[in-house]
Design an enzyme around this catalytic site. Structure first.
Site, PDB file in Angstrom:
ATOM      1  N   CYS A 147      79.367 -89.909  27.186  1.00 21.57           N
ATOM      2  CA  CYS A 147      79.956 -88.588  26.736  1.00 21.57           C
ATOM      3  C   CYS A 147      80.875 -88.172  27.369  1.00 21.57           C
ATOM      4  O   CYS A 147      81.777 -87.173  27.195  1.00 21.57           O
ATOM      5  CB  CYS A 147      78.746 -87.732  26.593  1.00 21.57           C
ATOM      6  SG  CYS A 147      77.198 -88.699  26.378  1.00 21.57           S
ATOM      7  N   CYS A 164      70.118 -79.170  19.103  1.00 21.80           N
ATOM      8  CA  CYS A 164      70.910 -80.731  19.601  1.00 21.80           C
ATOM      9  C   CYS A 164      72.402 -80.694  18.846  1.00 21.80           C
ATOM     10  O   CYS A 164      72.734 -80.100  17.578  1.00 21.80           O
ATOM     11  CB  CYS A 164      70.028 -81.752  18.968  1.00 21.80           C
ATOM     12  SG  CYS A 164      68.505 -81.831  19.529  1.00 21.80           S
ATOM     13  N   SER A 165      73.421 -81.315  19.632  1.00 20.75           N
ATOM     14  CA  SER A 165      74.664 -81.355  19.090  1.00 20.75           C
ATOM     15  C   SER A 165      74.516 -82.553  17.978  1.00 20.75           C
ATOM     16  O   SER A 165      73.657 -83.440  18.043  1.00 20.75           O
ATOM     17  CB  SER A 165      75.580 -81.926  19.932  1.00 20.75           C
ATOM     18  OG  SER A 165      75.166 -83.105  20.789  1.00 20.75           O
ATOM     19  N   LYS A 222      77.770 -78.381  20.363  1.00 20.57           N
ATOM     20  CA  LYS A 222      76.693 -77.916  19.362  1.00 20.57           C
ATOM     21  C   LYS A 222      77.353 -77.742  17.851  1.00 20.57           C
ATOM     22  O   LYS A 222      76.871 -78.163  16.884  1.00 20.57           O
ATOM     23  CB  LYS A 222      75.872 -76.607  19.597  1.00 20.57           C
ATOM     24  CG  LYS A 222      75.089 -76.129  18.694  1.00 20.57           C
ATOM     25  CD  LYS A 222      73.875 -77.001  18.242  1.00 20.57           C
ATOM     26  CE  LYS A 222      73.221 -76.910  17.060  1.00 20.57           C
ATOM     27  NZ  LYS A 222      74.052 -77.340  15.689  1.00 20.57           N
ATOM     28  N   HIS A 237      80.590 -83.212  18.214  1.00 25.15           N
ATOM     29  CA  HIS A 237      80.485 -83.798  19.405  1.00 25.15           C
ATOM     30  C   HIS A 237      80.676 -85.370  18.914  1.00 25.15           C
ATOM     31  O   HIS A 237      79.979 -86.373  19.034  1.00 25.15           O
ATOM     32  CB  HIS A 237      79.154 -83.790  20.071  1.00 25.15           C
ATOM     33  CG  HIS A 237      78.960 -84.420  21.356  1.00 25.15           C
ATOM     34  ND1 HIS A 237      79.870 -84.846  22.524  1.00 25.15           N
ATOM     35  CD2 HIS A 237      77.974 -85.078  22.086  1.00 25.15           C
ATOM     36  CE1 HIS A 237      79.691 -85.353  23.424  1.00 25.15           C
ATOM     37  NE2 HIS A 237      78.302 -85.809  23.383  1.00 25.15           N
TER      38      HIS A 237
END
Lengths: 136, 387
Positions: free
Chosen positions: B86, B209-210, B331, B335
């Site tokens: 990420c 959660c994203s 979020k 992402h």
């Protein structure tokens, strides 16, 4: 269902999938699981020897997984934990033989040998350790 | 001798589900926007660094360096793909920065992209799980959200952080995203919405959660000489720092902090000769709500254990002393993994140029914080309006 022809999966050769064999540094008494070939603390001065962990420890942190990985669908919801072994190392494992609502941090647990997941209905079964409550 | 480096152009696609666009289309759009914004021609560019985490698994496409150069019509320039889970975008930005700072090039494009909605959610989860340790975490059933849930549970245990406090991180992100036309979820949510959303890995729920996102972002970096000649409002990269830690979460010194964030954050401020109070716009890596809380603690914007309380008290709301995730964060802005680190740089650049529209805040200096996996890679940059 795709048919896989070659499955020389390296995990089957990992002793750590079957018993808790790690290493210990005789210089600093640091314990390592999975085993380390050299001591990250003592580096060149380290003296690494094989050491089997007792397989007992406690829950360091835990979570109930509702959205599982492929191969784990039938188990969901299941509890994953960071386990702190009595010898010091931490590892990640599934908890078994316990209801999610009964799990708490610092709960005593011990390692057991279990089926972990399967590669589809006709695929290879993956084996390894899980942890269950260790009633004193 | 280290040279000064400026961002002279930015571009990004809308973040969201782009069913009609391929990875290549997204790269073309963001890259062309950035080069146009810089007001330069392709002939000025000397090298390209592009971040993508999992184009191989998600799109079956490797050899992304070549894809980017080809797509942007920039052959035969050297073009290199960076992968750091990420943090791929942030590390690509850092490599581009280092190449100019070190005197190798004068103009470099740094970008990031991910096309995540062309596969089923299960396959995307497997790809994202590649950021974790396959042999010692994923093999045993640990999903990526599960790792952050383990971090969250221990943080709750040690510091009394609550699920409502974590929910506040998502609420802040959605508030800001509602003001960002390029955000995936441009609408507000409430703490109650988060608390009532479906459990993913307790204590984390869906709205902690994203999401899975398609998108790309790019920036054009230039040396001081080039930037001053070509750009009216360059934003200067004041510092860059990167740190590594153990791949599996369980091996870290602490499970409630990310040591690589602590170190990279400290180095970034020291190298820029900046203090916390100088930073008024900050993009943190909130892949999960707990990650936002831990980020502000690790970076030193609150004391350890007080991140949840700070979010609850509105310390990081838009327009406060330090506005966090004005873009909407991972979020709510979305992402697209490899693009995120670059998007953060785009957002801070827009803020410092006064071009952030309805979400504009008053800022002299900014910071971006981009995390790979559960914290095995962290890259932090600081930015300013002066050289």
């Amino acid at each position: 269902m795709p048919h896989r022809k070659s499955l020389a999966l390296v995990w089957r050769r990992r002793e750590q999938r079957y018993k808790m064999v790690g290493t210990r540094c005789a210089t600093c008494d640091g314990h390592f699981f999975p085993p380390r070939g050299f001591c990250p603390n003592c580096r060149r001065k380290g003296r690494i020897e094989e050491k089997e962990m007792a397989g007992t420890g406690k829950v360091f942190s835990y979570t109930t997984v509702y959205a599982p990985l492929e191969g784990f669908e039938e188990l969901a919801p299941y509890v994953m934990a960071i386990v702190q072994l009595d010898e010091g190392p931490r590892l990640t494992a599934m908890l078994c033989d316990v209801e999610p609502e009964d799990v708490e941090i610092d709960m005593p647990i011990r390692a057991v040998f279990r089926k972990i997941s399967e590669d589809g209905k006709s695929g290879i079964i993956h084996y390894g350790y899980k942890f269950r409550p260790n009633k004193k | 001798m280290v040279r000064n480096v400026a961002i002279i152009g930015t571009g990004m696609t809308k973040f969201g589900e782009h069913w009609e666009k391929s990875l290549r289309d997204l790269i073309a759009e963001a890259g062309a926007k950035a080069v146009d914004d810089a007001g330069i021609s392709g002939k000025d560019i000397q090298a390209i660094y592009g971040g993508t985490m999992s184009a191989g698994r998600l799109n079956g496409q490797e050899h992304i360096g070549a894809l980017i150069a080809d797509t942007l019509g920039l052959n035969p320039l050297p073009s290199t793909r960076i992968e750091a889970a990420c943090a791929s975008g942030g590390v690509a930005l850092r490599e581009a920065y280092l190449m100019i700072a070190g005197g190798h090039y004068d103009v470099v494009v740094a970008g990031g992209a991910e096309k995540m909605t062309d596969v089923y959610t299960e396959q995307a989860s497997l790809a994202l799980g590649g950021a974790a340790d396959q042999e010692w975490e994923a093999f045993f059933g640990a999903t990526f959200p599960a790792l952050y849930a383990l971090l969250a549970r221990r943080h709750m245990y040690e510091y009394g952080t609550t699920e409502e406090q974590m929910a506040r991180v998502s609420v802040v992100n959605h508030h800001n995203a509602a003001l960002n036309p390029l955000a995936q979820y441009p609408y507000p949510i409430t703490v109650d919405d988060v608390m009532k959303s479906a459990p993913i890995a307790e204590p984390l729920k869906l709205l902690d959660c994203s999401p899975l996102t398609d998108g790309a972002a790019a920036v054009v970096l230039a040396s001081e000489d080039f930037a001053k000649k070509m750009c009216q409002e360059p934003v200067w990269i004041k510092s860059s720092a990167q740190a590594s830690d153990t791949l599996p979460l369980h091996d870290r010194r602490l499970v409630t902090a990310i040591d690589a964030s602590v170190l990279a954050g400290k180095q970034a401020l020291e190298r820029a000769k900046l203090k916390h109070k100088d930073i008024s716009v900050l993009e943190v890596h909130d892949c999960f709500s707990i990650a936002g809380i831990i980020a502000v603690e690790d970076l030193g914007f609150t004391r350890k254990g007080e991140g949840g309380k700070a979010f609850e008290e509105g310390v990081f709301d838009l327009g406060s002393d330090v506005s966090i995730n004005t873009s909407g964060g991972l979020k709510a802005c979305g992402h697209p993994v490899g693009a995120t680190g670059i998007k953060q740089a785009v957002e801070v650049t827009l803020q410092l140029q006064g071009k952030a529209g309805k979400r504009q805040v008053d800022a002299e200096y900014g910071m971006t914080h981009n995390v790979g996996g559960s914290g095995a890679t962290v890259v932090v940059h600081t930015y300013g309006r002066d050289v």
